[in-house]
Write an enzyme that holds these catalytic residues in place. Structure first.
Site, PDB file in Angstrom:
ATOM      1  N   LYS A 678       0.853  -1.203   0.000  1.00  0.00           N
ATOM      2  CA  LYS A 678       0.000   0.000   0.000  1.00  0.00           C
ATOM      3  C   LYS A 678       0.884   1.246   0.000  1.00  0.00           C
ATOM      4  O   LYS A 678       1.501   1.585   1.016  1.00  0.00           O
ATOM      5  CB  LYS A 678      -0.913   0.011   1.232  1.00  0.00           C
ATOM      6  N   GLU A 759       8.910   2.124  11.527  1.00  0.00           N
ATOM      7  CA  GLU A 759       9.818   3.282  11.468  1.00  0.00           C
ATOM      8  C   GLU A 759       8.979   4.545  11.538  1.00  0.00           C
ATOM      9  O   GLU A 759       8.102   4.739  10.690  1.00  0.00           O
ATOM     10  CB  GLU A 759      10.578   3.302  10.145  1.00  0.00           C
ATOM     11  N   CYS A 793      12.506  11.996   7.291  1.00  0.00           N
ATOM     12  CA  CYS A 793      12.416  11.718   8.729  1.00  0.00           C
ATOM     13  C   CYS A 793      13.766  11.972   9.392  1.00  0.00           C
ATOM     14  O   CYS A 793      13.855  12.205  10.588  1.00  0.00           O
ATOM     15  CB  CYS A 793      11.888  10.324   9.002  1.00  0.00           C
ATOM     16  N   GLU A 889       7.060  17.058  15.766  1.00  0.00           N
ATOM     17  CA  GLU A 889       7.616  16.908  14.421  1.00  0.00           C
ATOM     18  C   GLU A 889       6.840  17.793  13.444  1.00  0.00           C
ATOM     19  O   GLU A 889       5.621  17.693  13.353  1.00  0.00           O
ATOM     20  CB  GLU A 889       7.518  15.445  13.988  1.00  0.00           C
TER      21      GLU A 889
END
Ligand SMILES: Cc1cc2nc3c(=O)[nH]c(=O)nc-3n(C[C@H](O)[C@H](O)[C@H](O)COP(=O)(O)OP(=O)(O)OC[C@H]3O[C@@H](n4cnc5c(N)ncnc54)[C@H](O)[C@@H]3O)c2cc1C
Length: 1009
Positions: A678, A759, A793, A889
């Site tokens: 996906k 992750e 990231c 973040e």
């Protein structure tokens, strides 16, 4: 008639004779410095430490810091110098002020050997002296390491001032040979192009030239008025084509077309030097005005080799010294044979190279006043004197500037002087015989046991590649796929063509693929171009629950066969996929430019990473695929091996749209799991391309299923599905934690405990120590924070600067950020493109508002396109560790700068976050570097480089705390998470008898039949 070689030997002998009349050691400054250099040549480790110490010293302001660094660099040395240093350090600690001054003085002395003056006034003393010795000059302004347009403007102004100064001070000087001033003006300025534009991108020569030309025109205009000669120096290979094109473009302009006092450098160590020289000469003939070429071997040999090897590029320089020497001679011939249009300047200290040019000049009947020899200030003094005595024209290259900006120049000279390969060391230090020094380099190339060095083969020794030795680092058994080198015009053209080709098919429809069948459904999601959101990149089918169910069933059914397929076959599937990616490389990169707004080089490195995942995991599977004996024990054998887990659900993000999707999917596939893939909605067309690649590579139906769709519709359903055994997820913390929790719940008739490979994000910090090299720290921090718009990231979002350096760092950081190019990444040289979509755009803008209310907005880029999701790179200061902008973040081009009193506080701030993904540390203190390595909490800690850009196998990637489950994509252990370990033990004793030998490996356990 005597042969050219005989002539060369005769001239060489004459030069040596004259040189020996005025003997001079390699390093003219006696005492301390000479001893250091002698030791450097004997002891490689000492040399490294010494150069590093010299490199950091000018940036140390306190004497105590100097002594501290001296201690850190040298006290554990085991050589003749160590007792001296130990005593020195002990004494220095008692009176740091005196010793600090003494060291600074000594290193300045070392620099003074190569730097002709601190400023224009100072350098005149040297130039006057040389003038009396009948030696001309070219002056080079040190300080080419610029990080911002502000700094390039300053450099250009200083160049103009220097011009005026030199012209004024040398008014009335005559030509050293009393002849030829019309060919060789007295004042000669060498300019470094890189110092005049901070955003040069090898992929975008047109942009570089558009910025460089206006900076250079006023300098050239004034030089022309003053009768000054301007030379364009040549720097690293990535600048070469730009420098050549700029030279040709500027000097073809009507204003400069008839002006003969322009020169450029050709580097003989480059394999394509001859082609460049011939092109230049053709250009010169078409222009019909003389120009000059300074022929050199080249000053960046080590750098070019390191950089190319790291990136998997073909190495542009020759690998064997005689090849460069031979090429120098071949190019000398080209130059002298074209003397009617080009004036030759031979830049060498090598008596063989010089004697060759002299002999050839005579052979071709060229008057010796019509070319010149150029040598560097502080080097080969006796050779200069000998050439003058022989009646040749000699010019000295005189750098001017302070030690700090001159450091890279100084280090290049130190390297050159101590190089094992160098002529100067051979002649003046190692006392190699004249006969050897004057040998024909062509003969040496022919005689070399390896022949000419192969540019593609130096990266690894073949024996390393089988991984036979335990001493071989695990990453070394793998050779990475190369990056595309956009410095080549051909790469630029291929990328432009791919962009045109991909643009032509924007808007296509893409189906689901389940069980090898294309499934068209009415529900689709439009994937938009973030640079132009009215452009649909593709319309991709959006799976619902029925399709998700069908995909799980299909994957489940396919598992029985795929799990029993030999791992070798599975590994080959990955390798075929990598080969297809290589073939479609530019097209895939171009798609990323449109679909996710990646700049060219970022897109290319994503494709490279995808290929690396395929190739690396194929290799890793071969490493762990066979059952391995656990222990040698008589009468029994136990083999450890792995089974796949079952059906893997791969949920990937959009920021590395092909690489991460591919990495997770290939890890699952090669280990024998079947996969439901996906992609993120924003990058679903990239996902469709990956599916296409695997279909072409021959993935069996049902083994890999392409199931794009909305996370909220099918994501949770699949995560909770009893028939999904493994979830590989990369994405936000919010979703990651939900998956982690929900996967822990066992559903009715679920076979396996679900495994989650997870992750998540980061809030990554970089610390800049008080002794850091700011030229590097600023550029790398900016790239880490704003490269791909801060949407990695691994991106830097908290820059922690030690108080002592804070003002200097901030000043350079802000002006460097102001110089960044922000715009549509279809343009090759853009650093900052758009953020991914409207939601991200609004979220980041709202964080900027939060930042404004919490901290101080120090900078916001002004020049941002109005259309598209462009967010100006933004920097906040006066930031405190508890503020939201440093805790949460943001995933955009927003950087917070924090001030720390000392390293203790800096490390505390860096570690004071929920995340632990990447971190960076810039320092030149060995002790502090060790400390950072030991104490910074992050899965990937980078010292003195950017904190993004992990390479498969080299930097296994992934974090801990709220950044992830500690998995390391692209690392040795990664595949294990997709596997279930098994041990099969057999009693092999029959009535007290057992075979004596048990093999270490068995073939895979398979049902025969
Ligand atoms: C006046 C002047 C101006 C210069 N300007 C520039 C400039 O603008 N740009 C620039 O790049 N250089 C420039 N140089 C060249 C450079 O700085 C070195 O001085 C020069 O390469 C040293 O060559 P040499 O002939 O004096 O010595 P040699 O000892 O004969 O040659 C040393 C050179 O050989 C090459 N080399 C070393 N090892 C190998 C190997 N294993 N395989 C292949 N080649 C090898 C390297 O180029 C090295 O510098 C300039 C030099 C001078 C004298």
């Amino acid at each position: 008639m005597r042969s050219l070689q005989t002539e060369i030997e005769q001239r060489g002998a004459r030069i040596f004779e004259l040189v020996d009349r005025h003997p001079e050691p390699l390093f003219s400054k006696a005492g301390f410095y000479q001893r250091l250099m002698a030791l450097s040549m004997r002891d490689e480790r000492f040399k490294v430490q010494m150069f590093r110490f010299v490199d950091v010293l000018p940036s140390l302001r306190r004497s105590g810091d100097i002594v501290q660094h001296l201690d850190e660099y040298f006290t554990d040395m085991r050589n003749g110098f160590a007792p001296l240093v130990r005593t020195g350090v002990r004494a220095a600690k008692i009176v740091p002020w005196i010793s600090g001054q003494l060291l600074r003085w000594n290193v300045s002395g070392m620099a003074r050997q190569f730097i002709a003056g601190k400023n224009p006034d100072d350098v005149m003393k040297t130039l006057r002296k040389r003038h009396e010795q009948k030696i001309g000059f070219t002056v080079d302004l040190l300080g080419e390491a610029v990080v911002s347009e502000k700094e390039t403007d300053e450099y250009a102004t200083r160049c103009l001032e220097l011009l005026e100064h030199l012209a004024r001070e040398t008014d009335g000087w005559s030509d050293p040979l009393d002849d030829g001033t019309e060919l060789f003006p007295v004042v000669n300025l060498s300019v470094k192009i890189s110092a005049l534009y901070s955003q040069t991108n090898p992929a975008d020569p047109a942009d570089a030239i558009a910025h460089l030309a206006p900076k250079l025109r006023p300098i050239l205009r004034r030089a022309k008025e003053l009768g000054v000669f301007i030379n364009f120096d040549m720097e690293s290979f990535s600048h070469k084509n730009i420098t050549l094109d700029l030279f040709k473009a500027l000097f073809a302009e009507p204003e400069f077309r008839d002006w003969p006092h322009a020169g450029i450098v050709i580097q003989a160590y480059l394999r394509d030097a001859e082609k460049d020289l011939v092109d230049l000469i053709d250009w010169g003939r078409a222009r019909r005005t003389r120009f000059t070429v300074r022929l050199v071997k080249g000053a960046y040999w080590d750098y070019e080799k390191i950089k190319s090897t790291q990136n998997g590029w073909s190495i542009p320089v020759y690998l064997q010294k005689p090849e460069s020497d031979a090429n120098f001679e071949a190019l000398s011939r080209v130059l002298l044979e074209n003397e009617s249009i080009v004036t030759a300047a031979f830049g060498s200290h090598n008596v063989r190279s010089i004697a060759h040019a002299q002999a050839l000049g005579d052979e071709l009947g060229i008057d010796r006043t019509r070319f010149e020899f150029q040598l560097l200030y502080g080097m080969a003094g006796p050779v200069k004197r000998a050439l003058v005595e022989m009646g040749y024209r000699v010019r000295e290259y005189c750098p001017v500037g302070e030690l700090l900006p001159g450091m890279s120049y100084l280090v290049r000279r130190l390297l050159e002087n101590t190089s094992n390969e160098g002529f100067l060391r051979a002649k003046f230090s190692d006392n190699v015989s004249e006969k050897i020094l004057l040998r024909d380099p062509n003969g040496l190339v022919r005689e070399s046991p390896n022949g000419a060095g192969n540019p593609d083969s130096v990266s690894k020794d073949r024996h390393l590649l089988d991984g036979a030795s335990l001493d071989v680092p695990p990453g070394d058994v793998y050779e990475n796929a190369p990056l595309v080198n956009f410095a080549y015009q051909q790469s630029q053209e291929e990328m432009r063509a791919a962009l045109r080709q991909v643009r032509a098919r924007l808007g296509k429809k893409y189906p689901l693929v389940i069980g090898g069948e294309r499934v068209w459904i009415d529900r689709t999601t439009a994937s938009l171009n973030p640079s132009a959101p009215d452009e649909i990149v593709g319309d991709v089918a959006a799976a619902g629950i029925p399709e998700a169910e069908r995909a799980v069933k299909t994957a489940r059914d396919a598992f029985a066969k795929w799990s029993r397929t030999p791992f070798e076959e599975r590994a080959r599937l990955l390798e075929r996929a990598a080969a297809i990616m290589e073939r479609r490389r530019y097209e895939l990169s171009a798609l990323e430019v449109f679909e996710v707004g990646k700049p060219w080089a970022e897109a290319d490195s994503d494709i490279r990473e995808a290929m690396d995942f395929c190739l690396f995991y194929a290799q890793q599977m071969r490493r762990i695929g066979r059952p391995r004996l656990t222990q040698h024990v008589p009468g029994e054998e136990s083999y450890y091996h792995y089974w796949p887990r079952g059906v893997a659900l791969v949920i990937a993000p959009w920021n590395f749209p092909i690489a991460i999707l591919c990495g997770m999917a290939t890890a699952a596939l090669v280990t024998g799991n079947t996969v439901i893939m996906k992609p993120a909605e924003q990058s679903a067309v990239c996902g469709a391309m990956l599916m296409e690649i695997f279909e072409e590579a021959g993935v069996p139906p049902g083994v890999l299923n392409f199931l794009p769709g909305h996370g909220s519709v099918i994501g949770a359903h699949l995560v909770d599905h009893k028939d999904v055994d493994l979830i590989a997820f990369t994405g936000s913390r919010e979703v990651g934690l939900k998956i982690w929790e929900s996967a822990g719940i066992t559903r009715p008739s679920q076979r396996e405990l679900k495994r989650v490979v997870c992750e998540m994000g980061g809030k990554n910090a970089v610390i800049i120590d008080s002794d850091a090299d700011l030229d590097e720290a600023i550029v790398d921090s900016i790239y880490s924070a704003f490269g791909y718009q801060g949407q990695k990231c691994s991106a830097l979002s908290r820059l922690i600067v030690l108080e002592e350096n804070y003002d200097r760092v901030l000043e350079r950081l802000l002006s460097a950020t102001a110089s960044l190019r922000v715009g549509n990444p279809e343009e090759p040289g853009m650093t900052v493109g758009p953020v991914i979509d409207k939601t991200a755009y609004e979220r980041i803008l709202s964080y900027i508002e939060i930042g404004k209310s919490e901290a101080t907005l120090a900078f916001q880029h002004q020049n941002v396109p109005a259309k598209g999701y462009f967010i100006p790179p933004t920097i906040f200061v006066d930031v405190k560790p508890n503020m939201r902008i440093v805790r949460e973040e943001i995933f955009g081009p927003v950087l917070s700068v924090l001030k720390a009193r000392d390293l203790d506080e800096a490390v505390k701030i860096a570690n004071g976050t929920d995340y632990a993904l990447t971190a960076g540390f810039f320092s030149r203190s060995p002790a502090n570097i060790e400390r950072a390595k030991a104490e910074i909490e992050a899965g990937n800690v980078y010292i003195n480089r950017s904190c993004t850009g992990a390479v498969v196998g080299r930097h296994p990637f992934g974090g801990f705390k709220m950044s992830g489950g500690g998995t390391k994509a692209g690392g040795e252990d990664y595949l294990l998470q997709f596997l279930l370990p098994r041990v099969v033990t057999e009693n092999i004793t029959r009535h007290g008898f057992a075979p004596e030998e048990t093999p270490l490996y068995r073939d895979e356990f398979r049902v025969r039949g």
